[in-house]
Design an enzyme around this catalytic site. Structure first.
Site, mmCIF file in Angstrom:
data_model
loop_
_atom_site.group_PDB
_atom_site.id
_atom_site.type_symbol
_atom_site.label_atom_id
_atom_site.label_comp_id
_atom_site.label_asym_id
_atom_site.label_seq_id
_atom_site.Cartn_x
_atom_site.Cartn_y
_atom_site.Cartn_z
ATOM 1 N N HIS A 1 19.153 0.998 -9.299
ATOM 2 C CA HIS A 1 19.563 1.368 -10.655
ATOM 3 C C HIS A 1 18.649 2.469 -11.181
ATOM 4 C CE1 HIS A 1 22.749 -1.647 -11.531
ATOM 5 N NE2 HIS A 1 22.195 -2.209 -10.474
ATOM 6 N N TYR B 1 11.815 -7.000 -8.273
ATOM 7 C CA TYR B 1 11.690 -6.190 -9.486
ATOM 8 C C TYR B 1 10.217 -5.860 -9.736
ATOM 9 C CZ TYR B 1 16.477 -7.161 -11.203
ATOM 10 O OH TYR B 1 17.829 -7.244 -11.385
#
Length: 367
Positions: A74, A341
């Site tokens: 992303h 993440y």
């Protein structure tokens, strides 16, 4: 209630073939290679020596290349600011302060899956929305959602195997459909999820996309009653079908910027309440459409802006940053997403600032 939160429980299991594998790759688009997160060994399903957050993050870089200062997935996105107005209905299932009637500030980020920040926009690319709710007493709630009703993989090892199966063949530059067909034959849950995703084509833009939390969580109320939940953001903006190409290299972000300039954008937050027997450890399977759905509030986006320091650029939308009253379920993907993440955030935080890319209408820098 909106049926977008509760698609059919059982999607027909498609026959796995070379053709269905090609269709599956096309339908899932970019998530066939890079998804809403990364995964590490969890629930004892993988050899810890073979699969770690660092190695999975490396795999994202192998697929999309290395881009200093950008997210490993992303990477292309835009920051947003706004607020959440709670109806108070959520307090019946959770003590979380976010569900008490009132307004709290929100920082968000709209994005497209993939690790290349310069990739052209495409309707088939999975769209993401990350939100950080700034709650009283210093608490935060962070969530990362995408615009598909289910996730293609049930476990971290399934994700990693699919990532390898969808790696482009050096001779053709495209994934090998035979390899993907073999993967789908071993993972019928992924074949069924891809089939369900195909039944939910994308809308015309980020502003009218429905965003799904996918994973299950547990909410506990004042009486100590705990129930499983999933959340969904349903747009108040009318859904439209995608336009015809050519639409421009950054047409999804251009359209989002134009939409916000005309007025605020709003999404209703719906909580679907699970019942005993509903799977909380399998994001490939939706819950039955008969489940109770609560309208717990509205997310309002007031502005989008370049991801400068101290806003969405510096946020890690870790799904395990939760307020009191919301807890993780037994879904193995949650700890996996959180770990990778963190690995990605640590890497990009220590890298040189990337050169400023071309802004779109003065607000976007793709970081």
């Amino acid at each position: 209630m909106d049926d977008a939160t509760t698609p059919p429980v059982q999607a027909p299991r498609p026959a796995v073939s070379r053709r269905s594998a090609l269709l599956g790759l096309a339908a899932v688009g970019a998530i066939a290679a890079v998804d809403v997160g990364g995964f590490l060994c969890a629930a004892g399903t993988l050899d810890a020596d073979a699969l770690t957050p660092a190695r999975l993050t490396d795999r994202f870089e192998e697929v999309a290349g290395h881009h200093d200062g950008f997210r490993r997935n992303h990477a292309k996105g835009v920051g947003a600011t706004g607020y959440f107005t709670a109806t108070g209905a959520g307090s019946g299932v959770s003590t979380a302060s976010v569900f008490r009637a009132g307004r709290i500030p929100v920082t968000g980020r709209f994005s497209l899956s993939g690790g290349n920040p310069s990739t052209p926009d495409a309707d088939a690319t999975v769209r993401g929305l990350g939100l950080a709710f700034d709650l009283p007493d210093g608490e935060q709630w962070r969530t990362a959602m995408i615009n598909t009703p289910v996730f293609p993989d049930r476990t971290p090892d399934g994700f990693y195997e699919r990532l390898l199966a969808s790696k482009p063949d050096p001779a053709t530059g495209k994934p090998d459909p035979d390899r993907m067909a073999a993967f789908l034959s071993r993972h019928p849950e992924t074949a069924a999820a891809m089939n369900l995703i195909r039944q939910h084509p994308p809308t015309s833009g980020l502003d009218n996309s429905t965003f799904y939390g996918l994973n299950a969580f547990h909410c506990t109320n004042d009486a100590g009653v705990t129930v499983p939940v999933r959340w969904t953001l349903v747009p108040e903006q009318p859904a439209r079908s995608p336009g015809l190409p050519p639409l421009g290299r950054d047409y999804l972000f251009d359209a989002l910027t134009a939409a916000v300039s005309r007025g605020t954008l709003r999404w209703r937050m719906l909580l679907t309440i699970g019942q005993p027997g509903d799977r909380t450890d399998d994001a490939t399977r939706p819950w039955p459409p008969t489940r109770q759905v609560l309208d717990v509030g509205t997310v309002t986006i007031e502005a989008v802006r370049t991801e400068a320091p101290h806003n969405a650029r510096d946020l890690n939308f870790d799904p395990l940053i939760l307020p009191t009253g919301i807890a993780p379920s037994d879904d193995p993907l949650l700890s996996a997403r959180s770990a990778v993440y963190t690995e990605s955030f640590t890497r990009r935080s220590g890298e040189p600032e990337p050169p400023p890319p071309v802004d779109v209408d003065g607000v976007r820098d793709d970081r």
